[in-house]
Scaffold this active site. Structure first.
Site, PDB file in Angstrom:
ATOM      1  N   ASP A  22       0.832  -1.206   0.000  1.00 59.70           N
ATOM      2  CA  ASP A  22       0.000   0.000   0.000  1.00 59.70           C
ATOM      3  C   ASP A  22       0.868   1.259   0.000  1.00 59.70           C
ATOM      4  O   ASP A  22       1.942   1.275   0.600  1.00 59.70           O
ATOM      5  CB  ASP A  22      -0.892  -0.019   1.257  1.00 59.70           C
ATOM      6  CG  ASP A  22      -2.039   0.971   1.162  1.00 59.70           C
ATOM      7  OD1 ASP A  22      -2.283   1.524   0.069  1.00 59.70           O
ATOM      8  OD2 ASP A  22      -2.696   1.211   2.197  1.00 59.70           O
ATOM      9  N   GLY A  25       0.327   5.467  -4.489  1.00 53.56           N
ATOM     10  CA  GLY A  25      -0.232   6.766  -4.880  1.00 53.56           C
ATOM     11  C   GLY A  25       0.350   7.889  -4.038  1.00 53.56           C
ATOM     12  O   GLY A  25       0.771   8.932  -4.557  1.00 53.56           O
ATOM     13  N   ARG A  26       0.414   7.670  -2.707  1.00 54.63           N
ATOM     14  CA  ARG A  26       0.951   8.709  -1.809  1.00 54.63           C
ATOM     15  C   ARG A  26       2.439   8.949  -2.079  1.00 54.63           C
ATOM     16  O   ARG A  26       2.913  10.077  -2.051  1.00 54.63           O
ATOM     17  CB  ARG A  26       0.734   8.297  -0.338  1.00 54.63           C
ATOM     18  CG  ARG A  26      -0.631   8.694   0.173  1.00 54.63           C
ATOM     19  CD  ARG A  26      -0.986   7.956   1.430  1.00 54.63           C
ATOM     20  NE  ARG A  26      -1.375   6.572   1.134  1.00 54.63           N
ATOM     21  CZ  ARG A  26      -1.641   5.655   2.045  1.00 54.63           C
ATOM     22  NH1 ARG A  26      -1.536   5.965   3.329  1.00 54.63           N
ATOM     23  NH2 ARG A  26      -2.016   4.449   1.688  1.00 54.63           N
ATOM     24  N   TRP A  27       3.159   7.884  -2.376  1.00 53.49           N
ATOM     25  CA  TRP A  27       4.590   8.016  -2.688  1.00 53.49           C
ATOM     26  C   TRP A  27       4.756   8.951  -3.889  1.00 53.49           C
ATOM     27  O   TRP A  27       5.614   9.845  -3.877  1.00 53.49           O
ATOM     28  CB  TRP A  27       5.166   6.628  -2.999  1.00 53.49           C
ATOM     29  CG  TRP A  27       6.644   6.592  -3.263  1.00 53.49           C
ATOM     30  CD1 TRP A  27       7.630   6.365  -2.349  1.00 53.49           C
ATOM     31  CD2 TRP A  27       7.294   6.787  -4.521  1.00 53.49           C
ATOM     32  NE1 TRP A  27       8.866   6.402  -2.961  1.00 53.49           N
ATOM     33  CE2 TRP A  27       8.691   6.660  -4.296  1.00 53.49           C
ATOM     34  CE3 TRP A  27       6.847   7.046  -5.808  1.00 53.49           C
ATOM     35  CZ2 TRP A  27       9.635   6.790  -5.307  1.00 53.49           C
ATOM     36  CZ3 TRP A  27       7.788   7.180  -6.828  1.00 53.49           C
ATOM     37  CH2 TRP A  27       9.163   7.058  -6.573  1.00 53.49           C
ATOM     38  N   ARG A  35       0.254   8.898 -10.248  1.00 52.19           N
ATOM     39  CA  ARG A  35       0.031   7.651  -9.505  1.00 52.19           C
ATOM     40  C   ARG A  35       0.654   6.467 -10.250  1.00 52.19           C
ATOM     41  O   ARG A  35       1.128   5.518  -9.649  1.00 52.19           O
ATOM     42  CB  ARG A  35      -1.473   7.420  -9.312  1.00 52.19           C
ATOM     43  CG  ARG A  35      -2.151   8.457  -8.411  1.00 52.19           C
ATOM     44  CD  ARG A  35      -3.637   8.152  -8.268  1.00 52.19           C
ATOM     45  NE  ARG A  35      -3.873   6.810  -7.756  1.00 52.19           N
ATOM     46  CZ  ARG A  35      -3.800   6.463  -6.471  1.00 52.19           C
ATOM     47  NH1 ARG A  35      -3.516   7.365  -5.566  1.00 52.19           N
ATOM     48  NH2 ARG A  35      -4.031   5.223  -6.094  1.00 52.19           N
ATOM     49  N   HIS A  39       3.074   3.325  -9.048  1.00 55.35           N
ATOM     50  CA  HIS A  39       2.903   1.878  -9.255  1.00 55.35           C
ATOM     51  C   HIS A  39       4.157   1.277  -9.897  1.00 55.35           C
ATOM     52  O   HIS A  39       4.560   0.164  -9.578  1.00 55.35           O
ATOM     53  CB  HIS A  39       1.679   1.609 -10.133  1.00 55.35           C
ATOM     54  CG  HIS A  39       0.383   1.985  -9.486  1.00 55.35           C
ATOM     55  ND1 HIS A  39       0.072   1.665  -8.182  1.00 55.35           N
ATOM     56  CD2 HIS A  39      -0.698   2.667  -9.958  1.00 55.35           C
ATOM     57  CE1 HIS A  39      -1.133   2.126  -7.875  1.00 55.35           C
ATOM     58  NE2 HIS A  39      -1.616   2.748  -8.938  1.00 55.35           N
ATOM     59  N   LEU A 133      10.947 -20.854  -3.858  1.00 59.45           N
ATOM     60  CA  LEU A 133       9.980 -19.885  -3.325  1.00 59.45           C
ATOM     61  C   LEU A 133       8.684 -20.028  -4.111  1.00 59.45           C
ATOM     62  O   LEU A 133       8.702 -20.054  -5.346  1.00 59.45           O
ATOM     63  CB  LEU A 133      10.523 -18.450  -3.484  1.00 59.45           C
ATOM     64  CG  LEU A 133       9.529 -17.310  -3.187  1.00 59.45           C
ATOM     65  CD1 LEU A 133       9.117 -17.320  -1.715  1.00 59.45           C
ATOM     66  CD2 LEU A 133      10.144 -15.945  -3.532  1.00 59.45           C
ATOM     67  N   ARG A 190       1.678  -4.905   6.147  1.00 59.98           N
ATOM     68  CA  ARG A 190       1.011  -3.874   5.356  1.00 59.98           C
ATOM     69  C   ARG A 190       1.850  -2.602   5.444  1.00 59.98           C
ATOM     70  O   ARG A 190       2.212  -2.171   6.547  1.00 59.98           O
ATOM     71  CB  ARG A 190      -0.406  -3.590   5.865  1.00 59.98           C
ATOM     72  CG  ARG A 190      -1.089  -2.517   5.009  1.00 59.98           C
ATOM     73  CD  ARG A 190      -2.548  -2.320   5.343  1.00 59.98           C
ATOM     74  NE  ARG A 190      -3.154  -1.455   4.339  1.00 59.98           N
ATOM     75  CZ  ARG A 190      -4.393  -1.533   3.905  1.00 59.98           C
ATOM     76  NH1 ARG A 190      -5.199  -2.452   4.396  1.00 59.98           N
ATOM     77  NH2 ARG A 190      -4.852  -0.715   2.978  1.00 59.98           N
ATOM     78  N   ARG A 196      -5.416  -1.966   8.395  1.00 56.78           N
ATOM     79  CA  ARG A 196      -6.632  -2.705   8.001  1.00 56.78           C
ATOM     80  C   ARG A 196      -6.219  -3.962   7.242  1.00 56.78           C
ATOM     81  O   ARG A 196      -5.146  -4.001   6.641  1.00 56.78           O
ATOM     82  CB  ARG A 196      -7.475  -1.851   7.037  1.00 56.78           C
ATOM     83  CG  ARG A 196      -8.164  -0.683   7.640  1.00 56.78           C
ATOM     84  CD  ARG A 196      -9.111  -0.071   6.601  1.00 56.78           C
ATOM     85  NE  ARG A 196      -8.401   0.461   5.451  1.00 56.78           N
ATOM     86  CZ  ARG A 196      -7.822   1.669   5.415  1.00 56.78           C
ATOM     87  NH1 ARG A 196      -7.880   2.453   6.469  1.00 56.78           N
ATOM     88  NH2 ARG A 196      -7.205   2.086   4.321  1.00 56.78           N
TER      89      ARG A 196
HETATM   90  C1  FPP Z   1      -1.718   0.196  -3.490  1.00 53.71           C
HETATM   91  O1  FPP Z   1      -1.240   1.518  -3.486  1.00 53.71           O
HETATM   92  C2  FPP Z   1      -1.157  -0.543  -4.606  1.00 53.71           C
HETATM   93  C3  FPP Z   1      -1.866  -1.117  -5.631  1.00 53.71           C
HETATM   94  C4  FPP Z   1      -3.322  -1.057  -5.734  1.00 53.71           C
HETATM   95  C5  FPP Z   1      -1.197  -1.799  -6.746  1.00 53.71           C
HETATM   96  C6  FPP Z   1      -0.066  -2.709  -6.383  1.00 53.71           C
HETATM   97  C7  FPP Z   1       0.683  -2.938  -7.591  1.00 53.71           C
HETATM   98  C8  FPP Z   1       2.012  -2.908  -7.695  1.00 53.71           C
HETATM   99  C9  FPP Z   1       2.926  -2.764  -6.569  1.00 53.71           C
HETATM  100  C10 FPP Z   1       2.587  -2.997  -9.065  1.00 53.71           C
HETATM  101  C11 FPP Z   1       3.358  -4.178  -9.416  1.00 53.71           C
HETATM  102  C12 FPP Z   1       2.886  -5.474  -8.905  1.00 53.71           C
HETATM  103  C13 FPP Z   1       3.225  -6.658  -9.473  1.00 53.71           C
HETATM  104  C14 FPP Z   1       2.821  -7.932  -8.839  1.00 53.71           C
HETATM  105  C15 FPP Z   1       3.995  -6.710 -10.707  1.00 53.71           C
HETATM  106  P1  FPP Z   1      -2.308   2.678  -3.652  1.00 53.71           P
HETATM  107  O2  FPP Z   1      -2.427   2.985  -5.103  1.00 53.71           O
HETATM  108  O3  FPP Z   1      -3.594   2.290  -3.006  1.00 53.71           O
HETATM  109  O4  FPP Z   1      -1.619   3.850  -2.887  1.00 53.71           O
HETATM  110  P2  FPP Z   1      -2.339   5.031  -2.074  1.00 53.71           P
HETATM  111  O5  FPP Z   1      -3.144   4.371  -0.990  1.00 53.71           O
HETATM  112  O6  FPP Z   1      -1.192   5.805  -1.576  1.00 53.71           O
HETATM  113  O7  FPP Z   1      -3.177   5.770  -3.065  1.00 53.71           O
END
Ligand code: FPP
Length: 244
Positions: A22, A25-27, A35, A39, A133, A190, A196
């Protein structure tokens, strides 16, 4: 760098680490980036998590990559994430094979674009005999949907006479879940400071230790995994019994 001697992690090393990734987006927001760029950096952290598990001898890793609720995000973001999965599944095949990683998926894979489904299937087939793994990628996954689906299949078996309702138990219900071939996670991480479970592995998380890290997923490194694994070893796991 040798992070920690394997001996030091025994005997309380987790067998199965599951991660809610998680904070992408904030990063990105904090850096005035899109955003999507968040990702993309998140995909690098996925490589770190895999490397860490291989290095610390953790045999099972499950990553929550896309939830059933994530379909409600703007189309542009969903499409970008699908593109990222497409790219990752193609590009990482070689390094996953070299690292002896077996890949499987859980979730409603049928909802994914056809070509992403095909790439996912190829990844599963080509890595099927790897054994260092077991990486499970949760895509279009929701824990309640998984449990309801299992209940539906069991009900059908009861209806057809293949299963007696009295024989359904805590022990065998798990056989109907998509995770039937892997152990329950003993450690759930998390990132991003949120505390959560967000519909992740609801049945399987019954006795897991939780680790809520105050870092955003793109910043996650194998050292963060190491710290959590070391803390895991210090927690007193009693499964509802009393201390020895
Ligand atoms: C949550 O951050 C992240 C996701 C919904 C996507 C996770 C996907 C990846 C890490 C990309 C690569 C994955 C694989 C398996 C190749 P958020 O967007 O909810 O962040 P925020 O809460 O800060 O908005």
């Amino acid at each position: 760098m040798e992070v920690v001697g394997k001996k030091d992690l025994l005997p309380s090393r987790p067998e199965h680490v599951a991660i809610i990734m998680d904070g992408n987006g904030r990063w990105a927001n904090r850096r005035s980036m899109s955003r999507m760029q968040g990702h993309e950096q998140g995909a690098n952290a996925v490589r770190e998590a895999i490397k860490g598990c291989r290095e610390f001898g953790i045999p099972y890793l499950t990553l929550f990559a896309f939830s059933s609720e994530n379909w409600a995000r703007p189309t542009e973001e969903v499409n970008h994430l699908m593109g990222l999965f497409r790219f990752f599944f193609k590009k990482e095949l070689k390094s996953l094979l070299e690292a002896d990683v077996k890949v499987t998926f859980i979730g409603d894979i049928n909802r994914l674009p056809k070509d992403v489904q095909k790439l996912a299937e190829e990844l599963v087939q080509k890595t099927a005999d790897k054994d260092k793994l077991h990486l499970t990628i949760a895509l279009s996954y929701g824990g309640r949907a998984e449990i309801a689906e299992a209940a539906k299949r069991l009900a059908e078996k009861v209806k057809s006479g293949d299963v007696n309702a009295e024989d359904i138990s805590e022990e065998n219900f798990g056989d109907f879940l998509q995770t039937s071939d892997i152990p329950d996670p003993d450690m759930i991480i998390r990132t991003s400071g949120e505390k959560r479970i967000s519909n992740f592995l609801l049945w399987q998380a019954a006795y897991a230790e939780f680790f809520f890290l105050d870092i955003l997923w793109p910043d996650f490194t194998k050292q963060d995994l190491q710290i959590a694994v070391e803390e895991f070893a210090t927690r007193n796991r009693r499964y509802g019994a009393i201390s020895a």
